[in-house]
Scaffold this active site. Structure first.
Site, short mmCIF file in Angstrom:
data_model
loop_
_atom_site.label_atom_id
_atom_site.label_comp_id
_atom_site.label_asym_id
_atom_site.label_seq_id
_atom_site.Cartn_x
_atom_site.Cartn_y
_atom_site.Cartn_z
N GLU A 98 -28.88 25.02 16.21
CA GLU A 98 -29.77 26.11 15.79
C GLU A 98 -29.43 27.46 16.42
O GLU A 98 -28.88 27.51 17.52
CB GLU A 98 -31.20 25.81 16.24
CG GLU A 98 -31.76 24.51 15.79
CD GLU A 98 -33.12 24.24 16.44
OE1 GLU A 98 -33.74 23.26 16.05
OE2 GLU A 98 -33.54 25.00 17.33
N CYS A 112 -30.45 34.49 19.56
CA CYS A 112 -30.50 33.42 20.56
C CYS A 112 -29.55 32.31 20.10
O CYS A 112 -29.78 31.69 19.06
CB CYS A 112 -31.95 32.94 20.65
SG CYS A 112 -32.17 31.62 21.82
N CYS A 119 -28.44 18.37 25.03
CA CYS A 119 -28.37 18.94 26.37
C CYS A 119 -28.52 17.83 27.41
O CYS A 119 -29.23 16.86 27.18
CB CYS A 119 -29.49 19.97 26.54
SG CYS A 119 -29.42 20.85 28.10
N GLY A 169 -28.89 23.67 24.57
CA GLY A 169 -27.82 23.43 25.53
C GLY A 169 -27.90 24.29 26.78
O GLY A 169 -28.64 25.27 26.84
N GLU A 170 -27.13 23.88 27.78
CA GLU A 170 -27.02 24.62 29.04
C GLU A 170 -25.66 25.34 29.00
O GLU A 170 -24.61 24.69 29.10
CB GLU A 170 -27.12 23.63 30.21
CG GLU A 170 -26.63 24.14 31.56
CD GLU A 170 -27.25 25.45 32.01
OE1 GLU A 170 -28.45 25.47 32.27
OE2 GLU A 170 -26.51 26.45 32.12
N SER A 201 -28.36 32.45 29.92
CA SER A 201 -29.60 31.93 30.51
C SER A 201 -29.35 30.50 30.97
O SER A 201 -28.96 29.64 30.18
CB SER A 201 -30.69 31.96 29.44
OG SER A 201 -31.84 31.33 29.93
N LEU A 225 -36.66 29.73 35.78
CA LEU A 225 -37.26 29.30 37.05
C LEU A 225 -38.46 28.39 36.80
O LEU A 225 -38.48 27.24 37.23
CB LEU A 225 -37.66 30.54 37.87
CG LEU A 225 -38.06 30.26 39.31
CD1 LEU A 225 -36.90 29.70 40.11
CD2 LEU A 225 -38.59 31.52 39.98
N ASN A 300 -44.54 27.30 24.02
CA ASN A 300 -44.67 27.12 22.58
C ASN A 300 -44.90 25.62 22.33
O ASN A 300 -43.94 24.86 22.36
CB ASN A 300 -43.36 27.60 21.94
CG ASN A 300 -43.50 27.90 20.48
OD1 ASN A 300 -44.57 27.71 19.90
ND2 ASN A 300 -42.42 28.35 19.88
N CYS A 343 -36.74 26.06 21.16
CA CYS A 343 -35.47 25.36 21.23
C CYS A 343 -35.52 23.93 20.70
O CYS A 343 -36.25 23.09 21.21
CB CYS A 343 -35.10 25.37 22.71
SG CYS A 343 -33.65 24.52 23.12
S1 SF4 Z 1 -34.65 23.93 28.07
FE1 SF4 Z 1 -32.48 24.42 27.84
S2 SF4 Z 1 -31.55 23.52 29.68
FE2 SF4 Z 1 -33.56 22.55 29.48
S3 SF4 Z 1 -33.16 20.67 28.28
FE3 SF4 Z 1 -33.73 22.29 26.83
S4 SF4 Z 1 -31.79 23.12 26.15
FE4 SF4 Z 1 -31.38 21.99 28.05
#
Ligand code: SF4
Length: 357
Positions: A98, A112, A119, A169-170, A201, A225, A300, A343
């Site tokens: 996405e 974004c 992830c 994802g990270e 981020s 954080l 959300n 997300c």
């Molecule tokens: S918030 Fe971001 S880092 Fe945390 S699990 Fe979801 S996608 Fe991964």
């Protein structure tokens, strides 16, 4: 350079201008042709090599034989009443990811972007985490989100937009491909999105923050954080066990930033969990020595989530407290509440309805 998954042809969006030029030279073409191709891809958003009418026929044949530019497609699009639009992309290996197009104030836009499918981090508030990790996106698959959305939105090449690597994802877990993407997006002869307009981020993988700092890309950094105690943060973001709040703060203190900029700390406000003034007080103490800016985000809610959206008065009181203590602070409204814009929500819904495509 990174090969696209599941294809013998290389995704042309994987390549920097320099890499494409070298590739063409090695194949016997003039290097300047790379600029022409970049112009078609990133100014006209033209992905059909045969339609690039200033290229010689033998180059078009070469491009068609060795490259692809059409192995990702927009699978679905949902528009929110607040103007934000969520896009679901489909890859050639039948996976989805996405991106969200956010209309900010005064004709400003932010994209974004996702950097992975799924992830590994496993945040307890996140739907992407539920499906686990599938694979990294290639640089081209990340870049294509920008090209496809700018084209779909009829945004001219010179319309400045901001980029946040904050979708699925990270990004620091896929640092090589994200770095390649940053180089491609900031190419002057391409999309020309300044590195200063690009923000990574991260959930706070301390050694990778250090690695990013050493690359000195000039991008902005945002840290998710969300909590001021390790106990709560580990509940919300399990990797906090490995890299706790202090480890992150130590890396941030050494991170190279533009003197006019601040490190952004994202703080997801969750009803009754982390939204008290006691938390605000601890946050001020924690960021005391850092050139920081705090972004308060309304949680959300999604189906099955144990957490709730906080009350507006509490979020505003939290912000007032930070401001009074001299900490830069903004509130980000949850955009696209009516379209599953958080997300992973659109992808999750599609998978539940149809399975992975
Ligand atoms: S918030 Fe971001 S880092 Fe945390 S699990 Fe979801 S996608 Fe991964």
């Amino acid at each position: 350079m990174n090969l696209s998954a599941q294809t013998s042809k290389q995704n042309i969006f994987d390549l920097t201008l320099e890499e494409l030029g070298i590739n063409l030279e090695q194949a016997g073409f003039q290097k300047f042709r790379a600029k022409q191709i970049y112009h078609w891809l990133y100014t006209h958003y033209e992905t059909n090599f045969d339609a690039m009418n200033n290229l010689p026929k033998d180059l078009k044949i070469y491009l068609n034989e060795y490259f692809t530019s059409q192995n990702i497609s927009i699978n679905k699009k949902e528009q929110s009443q607040d103007g934000s639009i969520k896009y679901l992309f489909a890859t050639q290996d039948n996976l989805t990811y996405e991106a969200v197009f956010l209309k900010m104030k005064e004709d400003k836009f932010t994209l974004c972007l996702s950097s992975q499918i799924g992830c590994k981090v496993g945040c307890s508030f996140c739907l992407t985490a539920k499906g686990g990790f599938v694979r990294n996106l290639t640089a081209g698959e990340i870049v294509y989100q920008v090209v496809a959305i700018k084209k779909d939105q009829n945004l001219p090449n010179n319309k400045a937009i901001n980029i946040v690597y904050m979708g699925m994802g990270e990004p620091l877990d896929n640092l090589a491909n994200v770095t390649q993407c940053i180089h491609i997006l900031s190419e002057l002869d391409g999309l020309n999105i300044s590195v200063r307009r690009q923000t990574i981020s991260t959930s706070g993988i301390a050694p990778k923050i250090k690695k990013l700092g050493m690359l000195n890309l000039g991008v902005q950094l945002a840290i998710s954080l969300h909590a001021v105690s390790d106990e709560l943060r580990t509940q919300l973001i399990p990797i906090n066990k490995a890299y706790n709040i202090q480890a992150i703060i130590d890396e941030i203190a050494a991170f190279p930033i533009d003197s006019r900029k601040r490190i952004m700390f994202e703080y997801l406000m969750i009803d009754g969990i982390n939204d008290s003034l006691e938390n605000a007080k601890k946050l001020v103490a924690l960021l005391n020595k850092i050139k920081a800016k705090v972004n308060l985000i309304y949680f959300n809610p999604h189906e099955g989530s144990p957490y709730q959206r906080p009350q507006r008065e509490k979020v505003e009181a939290f912000r007032e407290f930070l401001l009074k203590k001299g900490l830069f602070c903004t509130i980000r409204e949850s955009k696209g509440l009516d379209i599953s814009a958080a997300c992973g929500q659109l992808r999750e819904r599609e998978i539940n309805q149809k399975g992975e495509i």
